[in-house]
Design a protein around this motif. Sequence first.
Motif, PDB file in Angstrom:
ATOM      1  N   PRO A 294     -12.196 -13.905   4.039  1.00  0.00           N
ATOM      2  CA  PRO A 294     -11.688 -15.184   4.566  1.00  0.00           C
ATOM      3  C   PRO A 294     -11.671 -16.250   3.475  1.00  0.00           C
ATOM      4  CG  PRO A 294     -13.915 -14.772   5.345  1.00  0.00           C
ATOM      5  CD  PRO A 294     -13.464 -13.510   4.679  1.00  0.00           C
ATOM      6  N   ARG A 295     -10.832 -17.251   3.653  1.00  0.00           N
ATOM      7  CA  ARG A 295     -10.718 -18.329   2.681  1.00  0.00           C
ATOM      8  C   ARG A 295     -12.082 -18.999   2.455  1.00  0.00           C
ATOM      9  NH1 ARG A 295      -6.349 -21.357   1.063  1.00  0.00           N
ATOM     10  NH2 ARG A 295      -5.075 -20.386   2.692  1.00  0.00           N
ATOM     11  N   GLY A 296     -12.413 -19.233   1.177  1.00  0.00           N
ATOM     12  CA  GLY A 296     -13.662 -19.893   0.843  1.00  0.00           C
ATOM     13  C   GLY A 296     -14.865 -18.970   0.772  1.00  0.00           C
ATOM     14  N   CYS A 297     -14.662 -17.674   0.902  1.00  0.00           N
ATOM     15  CA  CYS A 297     -15.781 -16.729   0.842  1.00  0.00           C
ATOM     16  C   CYS A 297     -16.414 -16.773  -0.550  1.00  0.00           C
ATOM     17  CB  CYS A 297     -15.304 -15.315   1.150  1.00  0.00           C
ATOM     18  SG  CYS A 297     -16.624 -14.072   1.147  1.00  0.00           S
ATOM     19  N   THR A 298     -17.749 -16.815  -0.587  1.00  0.00           N
ATOM     20  CA  THR A 298     -18.454 -16.889  -1.875  1.00  0.00           C
ATOM     21  C   THR A 298     -18.804 -15.518  -2.431  1.00  0.00           C
ATOM     22  OG1 THR A 298     -20.610 -17.024  -0.774  1.00  0.00           O
ATOM     23  CG2 THR A 298     -19.460 -19.106  -1.255  1.00  0.00           C
ATOM     24  N   HIS A 299     -18.692 -14.472  -1.630  1.00  0.00           N
ATOM     25  CA  HIS A 299     -18.962 -13.089  -2.038  1.00  0.00           C
ATOM     26  C   HIS A 299     -20.412 -12.859  -2.450  1.00  0.00           C
ATOM     27  CE1 HIS A 299     -14.635 -13.060  -2.076  1.00  0.00           C
ATOM     28  NE2 HIS A 299     -14.551 -13.734  -3.212  1.00  0.00           N
ATOM     29  N   THR A 300     -21.313 -13.764  -2.114  1.00  0.00           N
ATOM     30  CA  THR A 300     -22.684 -13.648  -2.596  1.00  0.00           C
ATOM     31  C   THR A 300     -23.592 -12.817  -1.682  1.00  0.00           C
ATOM     32  OG1 THR A 300     -23.207 -15.753  -1.522  1.00  0.00           O
ATOM     33  CG2 THR A 300     -22.629 -15.818  -3.870  1.00  0.00           C
ATOM     34  N   GLY A 301     -23.085 -12.401  -0.558  1.00  0.00           N
ATOM     35  CA  GLY A 301     -23.899 -11.581   0.342  1.00  0.00           C
ATOM     36  C   GLY A 301     -24.401 -12.333   1.546  1.00  0.00           C
ATOM     37  N   ASP A 302     -24.357 -13.669   1.494  1.00  0.00           N
ATOM     38  CA  ASP A 302     -24.803 -14.458   2.651  1.00  0.00           C
ATOM     39  C   ASP A 302     -23.626 -15.121   3.353  1.00  0.00           C
ATOM     40  OD1 ASP A 302     -24.121 -16.199   0.682  1.00  0.00           O
ATOM     41  OD2 ASP A 302     -26.046 -17.254   0.591  1.00  0.00           O
ATOM     42  N   ALA A 303     -22.407 -14.788   2.909  1.00  0.00           N
ATOM     43  CA  ALA A 303     -21.212 -15.357   3.541  1.00  0.00           C
ATOM     44  C   ALA A 303     -20.784 -14.462   4.706  1.00  0.00           C
ATOM     45  CB  ALA A 303     -20.079 -15.463   2.525  1.00  0.00           C
ATOM     46  N   PRO A 304     -20.471 -15.056   5.852  1.00  0.00           N
ATOM     47  CA  PRO A 304     -20.057 -14.237   7.005  1.00  0.00           C
ATOM     48  C   PRO A 304     -18.697 -13.600   6.762  1.00  0.00           C
ATOM     49  CG  PRO A 304     -19.767 -16.577   7.479  1.00  0.00           C
ATOM     50  CD  PRO A 304     -20.486 -16.500   6.155  1.00  0.00           C
ATOM     51  N   ASP A 305     -18.547 -12.381   7.279  1.00  0.00           N
ATOM     52  CA  ASP A 305     -17.257 -11.666   7.244  1.00  0.00           C
ATOM     53  C   ASP A 305     -16.788 -11.359   5.822  1.00  0.00           C
ATOM     54  OD1 ASP A 305     -17.118 -11.847  10.055  1.00  0.00           O
ATOM     55  OD2 ASP A 305     -16.241 -13.853   9.915  1.00  0.00           O
ATOM     56  N   ARG A 320     -22.022   0.699  -4.336  1.00  0.00           N
ATOM     57  CA  ARG A 320     -23.089  -0.238  -3.976  1.00  0.00           C
ATOM     58  C   ARG A 320     -23.770  -0.813  -5.229  1.00  0.00           C
ATOM     59  NH1 ARG A 320     -23.139   3.356   0.378  1.00  0.00           N
ATOM     60  NH2 ARG A 320     -24.381   4.925  -0.727  1.00  0.00           N
ATOM     61  N   ALA A 321     -23.935   0.017  -6.242  1.00  0.00           N
ATOM     62  CA  ALA A 321     -24.557  -0.458  -7.487  1.00  0.00           C
ATOM     63  C   ALA A 321     -23.680  -1.499  -8.170  1.00  0.00           C
ATOM     64  CB  ALA A 321     -24.816   0.717  -8.428  1.00  0.00           C
ATOM     65  N   ARG A 322     -22.381  -1.299  -8.129  1.00  0.00           N
ATOM     66  CA  ARG A 322     -21.469  -2.239  -8.769  1.00  0.00           C
ATOM     67  C   ARG A 322     -21.426  -3.565  -8.006  1.00  0.00           C
ATOM     68  NH1 ARG A 322     -18.866  -1.785 -12.509  1.00  0.00           N
ATOM     69  NH2 ARG A 322     -17.118  -3.066 -11.858  1.00  0.00           N
ATOM     70  N   LEU A 323     -21.452  -3.499  -6.694  1.00  0.00           N
ATOM     71  CA  LEU A 323     -21.479  -4.726  -5.902  1.00  0.00           C
ATOM     72  C   LEU A 323     -22.783  -5.494  -6.151  1.00  0.00           C
ATOM     73  CD1 LEU A 323     -20.329  -6.649  -3.812  1.00  0.00           C
ATOM     74  CD2 LEU A 323     -21.268  -5.167  -2.006  1.00  0.00           C
ATOM     75  N   ASP A 324     -23.889  -4.765  -6.237  1.00  0.00           N
ATOM     76  CA  ASP A 324     -25.171  -5.418  -6.509  1.00  0.00           C
ATOM     77  C   ASP A 324     -25.151  -6.103  -7.870  1.00  0.00           C
ATOM     78  OD1 ASP A 324     -28.111  -5.846  -6.002  1.00  0.00           O
ATOM     79  OD2 ASP A 324     -28.234  -4.618  -7.820  1.00  0.00           O
ATOM     80  N   SER A 325     -24.598  -5.434  -8.872  1.00  0.00           N
ATOM     81  CA  SER A 325     -24.519  -6.021 -10.213  1.00  0.00           C
ATOM     82  C   SER A 325     -23.641  -7.264 -10.212  1.00  0.00           C
ATOM     83  CB  SER A 325     -23.974  -4.990 -11.208  1.00  0.00           C
ATOM     84  OG  SER A 325     -23.963  -5.510 -12.511  1.00  0.00           O
ATOM     85  N   PHE A 326     -22.500  -7.188  -9.526  1.00  0.00           N
ATOM     86  CA  PHE A 326     -21.596  -8.324  -9.440  1.00  0.00           C
ATOM     87  C   PHE A 326     -22.280  -9.523  -8.791  1.00  0.00           C
ATOM     88  CE2 PHE A 326     -18.780 -10.464  -6.304  1.00  0.00           C
ATOM     89  CZ  PHE A 326     -18.063 -11.256  -7.188  1.00  0.00           C
ATOM     90  N   ARG A 327     -22.996  -9.283  -7.712  1.00  0.00           N
ATOM     91  CA  ARG A 327     -23.632 -10.389  -7.003  1.00  0.00           C
ATOM     92  C   ARG A 327     -24.788 -10.988  -7.801  1.00  0.00           C
ATOM     93  NH1 ARG A 327     -23.142  -8.136  -0.728  1.00  0.00           N
ATOM     94  NH2 ARG A 327     -21.190  -9.262  -0.314  1.00  0.00           N
ATOM     95  N   ARG A 328     -25.495 -10.172  -8.538  1.00  0.00           N
ATOM     96  CA  ARG A 328     -26.562 -10.699  -9.399  1.00  0.00           C
ATOM     97  C   ARG A 328     -25.971 -11.604 -10.487  1.00  0.00           C
ATOM     98  NH1 ARG A 328     -31.739  -8.281  -9.568  1.00  0.00           N
ATOM     99  NH2 ARG A 328     -32.034  -6.674  -7.982  1.00  0.00           N
ATOM    100  N   LEU A 329     -24.883 -11.167 -11.085  1.00  0.00           N
ATOM    101  CA  LEU A 329     -24.215 -11.971 -12.094  1.00  0.00           C
ATOM    102  C   LEU A 329     -23.719 -13.286 -11.508  1.00  0.00           C
ATOM    103  CD1 LEU A 329     -21.999  -9.477 -14.139  1.00  0.00           C
ATOM    104  CD2 LEU A 329     -23.807 -10.929 -15.036  1.00  0.00           C
TER     105      LEU A 329
END
Length: 337
Positions: A294-305, A320-329
């Motif tokens: 959705p518009r404005g999603c932060t992709h940090t893991g705490d954003a809904p949907d 899953r490892a790549r998503l975790d690395s992306f979010r840590r960065l």
Amino acid sequence: MARREAYSEADVRIRPNRRGSRPRTKQRPEHADAKPGFVTAVDRGRYQVLTDTGTSIVAIKARELGRGAVVVGDRVDLVGDVSGSEGTLARVVRVQDRQTLLRRSADDTDPTERGIVANADQLVIVTALADPEPRPRMVDRFLVAAFDAGMGVLLVLTKADLVTESYADDFARRYAALDVRSVATRHERDSAAWVEAVAEHLTGRVSVLVGHSGVGKSTLVNALVPDADRATGDVNVVTGRGRHTSSSAVALPLPAGGWIIDTPGVRSFGLAHVDPDQFVAAFADLAAVAAECPRGCTHTGDAPDCALDPWAEHGSDTDRARLDSFRRLLTSRQATD
């Protein structure tokens, strides 16, 4: 009562204001006779420059250039003594437009960016598969910096003889979705074969090598350019980290054409200069999924949907490892804003 004496204007001496007495002008000399060259090394304000006629000279930066940095890989214009004779100095009077600029900051909280190498078209990320252990998140940082600079990427996996073939394949597979090519190298066995395999990706290009200390980067350079004589070092048995063996960047010509630019080993690679909103673009596999967020999603893991969550949940361990690395960065970088 003391007598007051009258003074005429002729009796009063006025000290001239020497500072700034000459009118200042923004007009700079054109240096129409300047000679072009390529910066191959930088050392404490001295620049090793290879002219287009093949002469290697030492130069300093002209004052008119101001405080802007000149880095290895820059195309520059020179005036003065360009003979290359011992003891002579030329002056760098212009830095030509850069095609790319690889940058980093000391860490994610440091707003000061530092140019590392200019005009390279390929970033070669060198990482060991063992001794020291690979650092996927460091590789991800290099990837973000490369894509931000508009550079292609080659992943060189060193010390493949210390791990199983399946382990090396699994590590390379992490980056296959990003169209990142990879080559595995071995310390001794079949050295001629892997040197040729790496060289195929470098010939005719300007490539900059990066990697943290101890991964075998200098060993790789010496194999590709036999007369490079880059110092090599071992891994500290106490910390498990490599010792710094290269203290400055240097450009070296490849035997079959092209250049490799070796850089000092790093233990951190800050991305304070990269807009967090652009991070996802460096992860093409994630970017395709994030387009459905959705518009404005932060992709940090705490954003809904966030569309990345169900994608990772139903994906592989690598996903899953790549998503975790992306979010840590992303979290690390956003914390500085």
